[in-house]
Motif scaffolding. Structure first.
Motif, PDB file in Angstrom:
ATOM      1  N   ALA A  77       0.822  -1.214   0.000  1.00 23.09           N
ATOM      2  CA  ALA A  77       0.000   0.000   0.000  1.00 23.09           C
ATOM      3  C   ALA A  77       0.850   1.257   0.000  1.00 23.09           C
ATOM      4  CB  ALA A  77      -0.928  -0.005   1.211  1.00 23.09           C
ATOM      5  N   LEU A  78       2.012   1.190   0.650  1.00 20.81           N
ATOM      6  CA  LEU A  78       2.906   2.332   0.771  1.00 20.81           C
ATOM      7  C   LEU A  78       4.308   1.933   0.330  1.00 20.81           C
ATOM      8  CD1 LEU A  78       1.869   3.579   4.352  1.00 20.81           C
ATOM      9  CD2 LEU A  78       1.201   4.633   2.192  1.00 20.81           C
ATOM     10  N   VAL A  79       5.076   2.928  -0.097  1.00 23.32           N
ATOM     11  CA  VAL A  79       6.475   2.702  -0.460  1.00 23.32           C
ATOM     12  C   VAL A  79       7.334   3.701   0.301  1.00 23.32           C
ATOM     13  CG1 VAL A  79       8.182   2.625  -2.303  1.00 23.32           C
ATOM     14  CG2 VAL A  79       5.827   1.920  -2.771  1.00 23.32           C
ATOM     15  N   ALA A  80       8.361   3.207   0.980  1.00 23.43           N
ATOM     16  CA  ALA A  80       9.307   4.057   1.706  1.00 23.43           C
ATOM     17  C   ALA A  80      10.634   4.063   0.953  1.00 23.43           C
ATOM     18  CB  ALA A  80       9.517   3.538   3.125  1.00 23.43           C
ATOM     19  N   ILE A  81      11.129   5.253   0.640  1.00 25.67           N
ATOM     20  CA  ILE A  81      12.433   5.379  -0.014  1.00 25.67           C
ATOM     21  C   ILE A  81      13.429   5.852   1.043  1.00 25.67           C
ATOM     22  CG2 ILE A  81      13.677   6.299  -1.991  1.00 25.67           C
ATOM     23  CD1 ILE A  81      11.036   4.881  -2.691  1.00 25.67           C
ATOM     24  N   HIS A  82      14.465   5.051   1.272  1.00 18.34           N
ATOM     25  CA  HIS A  82      15.443   5.399   2.305  1.00 18.34           C
ATOM     26  C   HIS A  82      16.851   5.245   1.765  1.00 18.34           C
ATOM     27  CE1 HIS A  82      17.111   6.114   6.207  1.00 18.34           C
ATOM     28  NE2 HIS A  82      17.654   4.915   6.300  1.00 18.34           N
ATOM     29  N   ALA A 109       2.182   9.062   8.988  1.00 21.09           N
ATOM     30  CA  ALA A 109       1.771  10.290   8.309  1.00 21.09           C
ATOM     31  C   ALA A 109       1.436  10.023   6.846  1.00 21.09           C
ATOM     32  CB  ALA A 109       2.869  11.339   8.419  1.00 21.09           C
ATOM     33  N   ALA A 110       2.230   9.185   6.185  1.00 20.54           N
ATOM     34  CA  ALA A 110       1.984   8.878   4.778  1.00 20.54           C
ATOM     35  C   ALA A 110       0.710   8.067   4.601  1.00 20.54           C
ATOM     36  CB  ALA A 110       3.179   8.124   4.193  1.00 20.54           C
ATOM     37  N   GLN A 111       0.411   7.198   5.546  1.00 17.23           N
ATOM     38  CA  GLN A 111      -0.840   6.433   5.448  1.00 17.23           C
ATOM     39  C   GLN A 111      -2.042   7.371   5.484  1.00 17.23           C
ATOM     40  OE1 GLN A 111      -2.317   2.346   7.289  1.00 17.23           O
ATOM     41  NE2 GLN A 111      -2.382   3.925   8.850  1.00 17.23           N
ATOM     42  N   ARG A 112      -1.923   8.461   6.247  1.00 18.03           N
ATOM     43  CA  ARG A 112      -3.026   9.410   6.379  1.00 18.03           C
ATOM     44  C   ARG A 112      -3.077  10.393   5.205  1.00 18.03           C
ATOM     45  NH1 ARG A 112      -2.680  12.820  11.674  1.00 18.03           N
ATOM     46  NH2 ARG A 112      -0.923  13.743  10.531  1.00 18.03           N
ATOM     47  N   SER A 113      -1.916  10.922   4.798  1.00 19.30           N
ATOM     48  CA  SER A 113      -1.906  12.019   3.822  1.00 19.30           C
ATOM     49  C   SER A 113      -1.560  11.582   2.399  1.00 19.30           C
ATOM     50  CB  SER A 113      -0.909  13.088   4.262  1.00 19.30           C
ATOM     51  OG  SER A 113       0.425  12.591   4.176  1.00 19.30           O
ATOM     52  N   GLY A 114      -0.944  10.423   2.256  1.00 15.91           N
ATOM     53  CA  GLY A 114      -0.542   9.934   0.937  1.00 15.91           C
ATOM     54  C   GLY A 114       0.895  10.212   0.584  1.00 15.91           C
ATOM     55  N   ALA A 115       1.529  11.172   1.287  1.00 20.10           N
ATOM     56  CA  ALA A 115       2.931  11.508   0.990  1.00 20.10           C
ATOM     57  C   ALA A 115       3.519  12.246   2.174  1.00 20.10           C
ATOM     58  CB  ALA A 115       3.033  12.365  -0.272  1.00 20.10           C
ATOM     59  N   PRO A 151      13.492   8.192   5.700  1.00 14.46           N
ATOM     60  CA  PRO A 151      12.666   7.826   4.566  1.00 14.46           C
ATOM     61  C   PRO A 151      11.701   8.927   4.121  1.00 14.46           C
ATOM     62  CG  PRO A 151      12.544   6.131   6.290  1.00 14.46           C
ATOM     63  CD  PRO A 151      13.199   7.347   6.876  1.00 14.46           C
ATOM     64  N   GLN A 152      11.368   8.835   2.834  1.00 12.97           N
ATOM     65  CA  GLN A 152      10.242   9.547   2.267  1.00 12.97           C
ATOM     66  C   GLN A 152       9.232   8.467   1.892  1.00 12.97           C
ATOM     67  OE1 GLN A 152      11.757  12.031  -0.914  1.00 12.97           O
ATOM     68  NE2 GLN A 152      12.991  13.252   0.493  1.00 12.97           N
ATOM     69  N   VAL A 153       8.008   8.617   2.367  1.00 13.69           N
ATOM     70  CA  VAL A 153       7.026   7.535   2.253  1.00 13.69           C
ATOM     71  C   VAL A 153       5.808   8.040   1.484  1.00 13.69           C
ATOM     72  CG1 VAL A 153       5.730   5.772   3.498  1.00 13.69           C
ATOM     73  CG2 VAL A 153       7.831   6.690   4.498  1.00 13.69           C
ATOM     74  N   PHE A 154       5.325   7.197   0.554  1.00 17.39           N
ATOM     75  CA  PHE A 154       4.230   7.598  -0.313  1.00 17.39           C
ATOM     76  C   PHE A 154       3.233   6.454  -0.479  1.00 17.39           C
ATOM     77  CE2 PHE A 154       8.290   9.367  -1.695  1.00 17.39           C
ATOM     78  CZ  PHE A 154       8.050  10.734  -1.558  1.00 17.39           C
ATOM     79  N   ARG A 155       1.979   6.809  -0.652  1.00 15.41           N
ATOM     80  CA  ARG A 155       1.013   5.827  -1.118  1.00 15.41           C
ATOM     81  C   ARG A 155       1.535   5.325  -2.469  1.00 15.41           C
ATOM     82  NH1 ARG A 155      -3.893   8.821  -0.582  1.00 15.41           N
ATOM     83  NH2 ARG A 155      -3.618   8.547   1.665  1.00 15.41           N
ATOM     84  N   THR A 156       1.498   4.030  -2.675  1.00 12.94           N
ATOM     85  CA  THR A 156       2.099   3.456  -3.884  1.00 12.94           C
ATOM     86  C   THR A 156       1.506   4.067  -5.142  1.00 12.94           C
ATOM     87  OG1 THR A 156       2.482   1.386  -2.683  1.00 12.94           O
ATOM     88  CG2 THR A 156       2.640   1.297  -5.069  1.00 12.94           C
ATOM     89  N   SER A 157       0.202   4.281  -5.158  1.00 17.11           N
ATOM     90  CA  SER A 157      -0.439   4.872  -6.335  1.00 17.11           C
ATOM     91  C   SER A 157       0.051   6.289  -6.582  1.00 17.11           C
ATOM     92  CB  SER A 157      -1.962   4.862  -6.153  1.00 17.11           C
ATOM     93  OG  SER A 157      -2.338   5.587  -4.990  1.00 17.11           O
ATOM     94  N   VAL A 158       0.331   7.042  -5.523  1.00 20.23           N
ATOM     95  CA  VAL A 158       0.825   8.413  -5.657  1.00 20.23           C
ATOM     96  C   VAL A 158       2.219   8.415  -6.279  1.00 20.23           C
ATOM     97  CG1 VAL A 158       1.603  10.435  -4.344  1.00 20.23           C
ATOM     98  CG2 VAL A 158      -0.584   9.359  -3.788  1.00 20.23           C
TER      99      VAL A 158
END
Length: 250
Positions: A125-130, A148-154, A189-196
């Motif tokens: 569901a999410l991708v973390a870039i570290h 935070a990313a789960q809530r906001s998307g990024a 990390p920078q974390v994003f909803r995978t679709s985003v």
């Protein structure tokens, strides 16, 4: 404290609320991509790439990977590596297997490496870039930015800039002071909803970007700042390794 000296962190979202939300992130729902294909040109005097240099008895990359693996929310971990380094990574086979890490080919630029890794995240569901060269990521910061990313998307970890900033003329003959009140140093990390993140890369035209948050910003999606610890430094120069060692020994 005067307004010019106030810290941006005072207006930041509650870290305690993020900690509570972290418990609601499903186990294994976050894929992590670690770009590790850089040439380490500024680290050349140590004789090997910074991610392989020993720090407190183990290579820098392993510190980063073990912190990620210790977080229940993290599922797949993908290391994007230079093809020229494949023989060296074969020597790490046992550790890669223990940490359940998949290798993929890195690219000429960071964005190329992340894009290659993005093809392997599956249904996460999410991708973390570290950064593989950030060995001192505090586990609580990781949990907060994922929540935070789960809530906001990024979302990205960042720390307020503390030093006085100067913008110089081209010839360095003059400078002026930059207002730092809203200036933050980006961490990972920078974390994003995978679709985003996939949408951001689908729109990417190859124009250079310093990080994935910039690509997501260009796609029109806001990126939330999550205050993180300044000890989460990136090993870039040889002296950074000495600082990291001192922090680990503190």
């Amino acid at each position: 404290m005067s307004p010019s000296e106030s810290s941006p962190a005072e207006a930041s979202p509650s870290e305690s609320s993020l900690a509570g939300e972290a418990a609601n992130v499903p186990p294994g729902s976050v894929a992590a991509i670690l770009p590790a294909a850089g040439q380490s040109r500024r680290f050349a005097e140590r004789g090997e790439k910074k991610i392989f240099v020993s720090l407190a008895g183990k290579p820098v990359w392993r510190h980063a990977a073990e912190t990620l693996r210790s977080c229940p929310a993290i599922g797949p971990i993908i290391l994007a590596v230079a093809d020229s380094d494949r023989p060296r990574w074969q020597q790490c086979e046992a550790e890669l297997r223990r940490l359940d890490i998949t290798l993929c080919s890195g690219g000429a630029a960071r964005s190329d490496s992340v894009n290659n890794g993005l093809q392997l995240v599956g249904e996460a569901a999410l991708v973390a870039i570290h950064d593989a060269a950030r060995p001192l990521l505090p586990p609580e910061d990781l949990q907060n930015v994922v929540a935070a990313a789960q809530r906001s998307g990024a979302a990205l970890l960042a720390t307020p800039v503390r030093a006085t900033l100067k913008k110089a003329d081209d010839d360095l003959s003059a400078c002026h002071t930059v207002d730092r009140r809203r200036v933050w140093e980006a961490l990972t990390p920078q974390v994003f909803r995978t679709s985003v993140l996939r949408n951001a890369y689908a729109r990417w035209q190859g124009r250079p970007a310093t990080d994935d948050a910039e690509l997501v910003e260009r796609s029109g999606h806001a990126v939330q700042i999550v205050p993180g610890s300044a000890i989460n430094l990136k090993i870039t120069l040889p002296e950074d390794l000495d600082i990291a060692a001192a922090l680990l020994n503190a």
